[in-house]
Write an enzyme that holds these catalytic residues in place. Structure first.
Site, short mmCIF file in Angstrom:
data_model
loop_
_atom_site.label_atom_id
_atom_site.label_comp_id
_atom_site.label_asym_id
_atom_site.label_seq_id
_atom_site.Cartn_x
_atom_site.Cartn_y
_atom_site.Cartn_z
N PHE A 126 0.76 -1.13 -0.08
CA PHE A 126 0.14 -0.11 0.02
C PHE A 126 0.76 1.29 0.15
CE2 PHE A 126 -2.01 3.31 2.52
CZ PHE A 126 -3.21 3.68 1.53
N GLY A 144 0.12 5.17 0.17
CA GLY A 144 -0.85 6.32 0.36
C GLY A 144 -0.84 6.99 1.85
N LEU A 188 3.55 -1.09 4.26
CA LEU A 188 2.80 0.03 4.10
C LEU A 188 3.87 1.22 4.20
CD1 LEU A 188 0.22 -0.17 7.31
CD2 LEU A 188 -0.13 -0.33 4.81
N GLU A 189 3.44 2.06 2.87
CA GLU A 189 4.30 3.16 2.74
C GLU A 189 3.53 4.38 2.85
OE1 GLU A 189 5.49 6.44 1.50
OE2 GLU A 189 5.35 5.87 -0.31
N LEU A 190 3.51 5.25 3.94
CA LEU A 190 2.48 6.17 4.24
C LEU A 190 3.05 7.43 4.13
CD1 LEU A 190 0.91 4.18 7.27
CD2 LEU A 190 0.36 4.15 4.83
#
Length: 633
Positions: free
Chosen positions: A315, A317, A338-340
């Protein structure tokens, strides 16, 4: 070497020549040796040519969309456009093939408001069907060779390089970015990804031999990296080409099929970019159903995140959505990367050459209109150089030209900063800038939407420079994702490190200074996943490095060996080195049923002492205890 070439071109005449030569010298053994050597080299070159042919790039073609032409125009424009614009304007729903009760995605150019098209949004049933198609296609693909996979990647790289301008224009049309931002953020980084896979991908997916402890010295330990099956990627809109292609390339190279969900903001361009990959697979004689594109609104995405057939989710976002995806994935214990968000600092150490690095700071702040997860969101400057840096950034930001990269009026004039993805966040940005000003920050200029003289429907925000920003201000804590430069003063290097680490986010960072070793010392103290020294964002251009952060910036890594291997099942296999000589056996005192627990304990503790005691004397005592215990049997 000349003789070898002669043999490869005229093998029989060369052999006859050697036969006559060695008949005169009387050495048949030498003749046999040289002929065997020549044949070995010949077979090697033939096999190498065959392998290269299997991975050679395949030509394919896909028609470019007419909307990507700068001269294209459409009579239908949308004011304050969003992907859900069809809900308040029924005219945006296709008249033919309309499905009652279904959602549609409105595609538009955010720089002009021009309507690009309307796409039927996928529902849960559509998503399940696409997952099934991918699952069926992966059965054969998982058995493909690395030469096959390289051929696909090499074909895509060749196509992208040859069609880089049209690809950049497609990305510009759907996001409002400039052609230069598209060239750097879309094309260049994607080519770097493909080049790394071609050069190093196979090495990191080959079975890897690991060391064995002394007690298992007769065993060979190997890790195999096997395909997972069907993986998923849910990606953001800021780089529609690269954010989609990067997880697709990694998934395919690892032997998986992939279902990718694009942002509803870039459904138009994503369909074309994915069609290119499908056409490449078809040209290479592989099933194009390996790659599936899902275009839907967030309320339907759980059809992907809760599917038991999805074996991994990547992901890219926001933190809010990332938490929802991580929670949904727990239903089937699906691993997630997760890359937030990010609030990346750039620390400018005392004595830094300001003129030398100002261009990097400008690029880091204003590239892609600030909509960059590893963009410079905080510029930390020592008090001695604060005025100089603030003045230089302000002067250069004032001269930035804002407009539409594909607008006919702007193509000749050139554009430095394109539009944002939409107007939805404009009020939030204005409010946070005004709050910072009330708290004592100095807003040099900007901080509000830009009314373009002839692109009235464009989502433009003025390049903004704000000084005297303090760490306790909301603007210093929230991710802005906008063309806003924050210049923050500090008095000591320790204070600068504290300010940099005082954030819920910890993705990337930069350190600038005249002394490389001082920069490295500061970099080691920063809480983040990646740091550039005297540079900006280069840790992403090097695709051999893992990409990701800590804290609220997410977890897991994509990119590099870590990212590629995360898309595989790491299976450990232990096998006997010399099964004919030595294999595992159970000593009688330890065999079930155990006859004497005292004797069994002496054997077990003797093994531990002999192998792991700290010191040779203790090891010898353990060995002696073991021997004595075995003698008693």
């Amino acid at each position: 070497m000349g003789t070898l070439i002669s043999f490869l071109v005229h093998p029989f005449s060369t052999v006859r020549q050697f036969r006559d030569q060695y008949d005169q010298e009387g050495s048949i053994g030498d003749l046999i040796y040289h002929v065997t050597l020549f044949f070995a080299f010949g077979i090697y070159f033939v096999m190498r040519r065959h392998l290269n042919a299997r991975s050679r790039a395949k030509h394919f073609r896909i028609e470019p969309p007419q909307e990507a032409d700068p001269s294209w125009s459409n009579a239908q424009t949308i004011q304050n456009a969003t992907p859900e614009s069809h809900r308040y304007d029924p005219n945006l729903v296709p008249l033919t093939g309309e499905l009652v009760g279904r959602d549609y995605i409105t595609c538009f150019d955010p720089a002009t408001g021009l309507h690009l098209g309307t796409v039927l949004a996928d529902n849960v049933d559509d998503i399940e069907t696409k997952i099934n198609y991918a699952e069926a296609a992966q059965v054969a693909w998982r058995k493909s060779s690395f030469a096959d996979r390289k051929r696909v990647v090499r074909s895509l790289k060749k196509w992208l390089v040859e069609n880089q301008e049209v690809c950049a224009r497609v990305a510009c049309r759907d996001t409002g970015k400039t052609l230069i931002d598209a060239a750097l953020g879309e094309v260049l980084t994607t080519c770097s990804k493909m080049d790394w896979l071609l050069r190093h991908g196979e090495k990191y997916l080959r079975p890897e031999t690991r060391s064995s402890p002394l007690i298992l010295g007769y065993k060979k330990s190997v890790v195999h990296f096997e395909p997972l099956g069907v993986v998923a990627a849910i990606v953001s809109w800021n780089y529609p080409l690269h954010n989609a292609w990067s997880p697709i390339l990694a998934a395919l190279f690892a032997g998986n099929a992939i279902v990718i969900k694009c942002s509803e903001y870039v459904a138009w361009s994503s369909r074309w970019f994915i069609d290119a990959i499908k056409e490449c697979l078809r040209a290479c004689n592989f099933d194009p159903e390996l790659v599936q594109l899902v275009c839907c609104f967030p309320d339907q995405a759980e059809g992907l995140t809760r599917s038991p057939k999805i074996k991994h989710i990547t992901f890219i976002g926001s933190e809010r959505v990332g938490r929802q995806i991580a929670a949904a994935a727990t239903q089937h214990l699906t691993p997630v990367t997760l890359e937030l968000g990010g609030k990346d600092p750039a620390i400018v150490l005392p004595g830094t050459d300001i003129e030398r690095w100002s261009s990097l700071w400008m690029r880091g702040i204003f590239q892609n209109a600030g909509q960059n997860c590893i963009g410079i969101e905080r510029l930390l400057v020592h008090r001695d150089q604060y005025d100089q840096v603030f003045g230089l950034i302000s002067d250069r930001a004032r001269s930035l030209r804002v407009g539409g990269a594909l607008s006919a009026d702007d193509v000749g004039a050139g554009v430095d900063v394109g539009s944002m993805i939409s107007r939805e966040r404009f009020q939030i940005l204005q409010d946070i800038v005004e709050a910072a000003e009330r708290q004592g920050a100095h807003v040099e200029f900007g901080g509000r939407p830009r009314v373009h003289p002839y692109l009235l429907n464009g989502a433009f925000f003025e390049p903004t420079v704000i000084g005297e920003v303090q760490r306790e201000m909301d603007i210093a804590k929230q991710e802005l994702f906008a063309p806003i430069a924050l210049v923050m003063p500090y008095d000591t290097i320790d204070e600068a490190i504290e300010i940099a680490n005082d954030s819920r986010y910890a993705l990337g960072a930069s350190v600038f200074g005249p002394d490389k070793y001082e920069c490295l010392d500061v970099a080691k103290k920063l809480e983040c996943g990646m740091v550039s020294i005297n540079d900006f964002g280069v840790f992403y251009l090097n695709q051999d490095l893992p990409f990701g952060g800590t804290k609220s910036s997410g977890y897991g890594r994509f990119g590099g060996p870590e990212g590629l291997r995360s898309l595989t099942n790491r299976k450990a296999v232990v096998v006997d080195r010399w099964p004919w000589l030595l294999q595992t056996s159970i000593p009688r005192p330890l065999d079930y049923p155990i006859r004497s627990h005292a004797q069994a304990w002496d054997v077990a503790s003797g093994i531990v002492g002999a192998l792991y005691a700290d010191g040779w004397r203790e090891s010898f005592e353990g060995l002696q205890r073991l021997i004595n215990a075995l003698r008693r049997q």
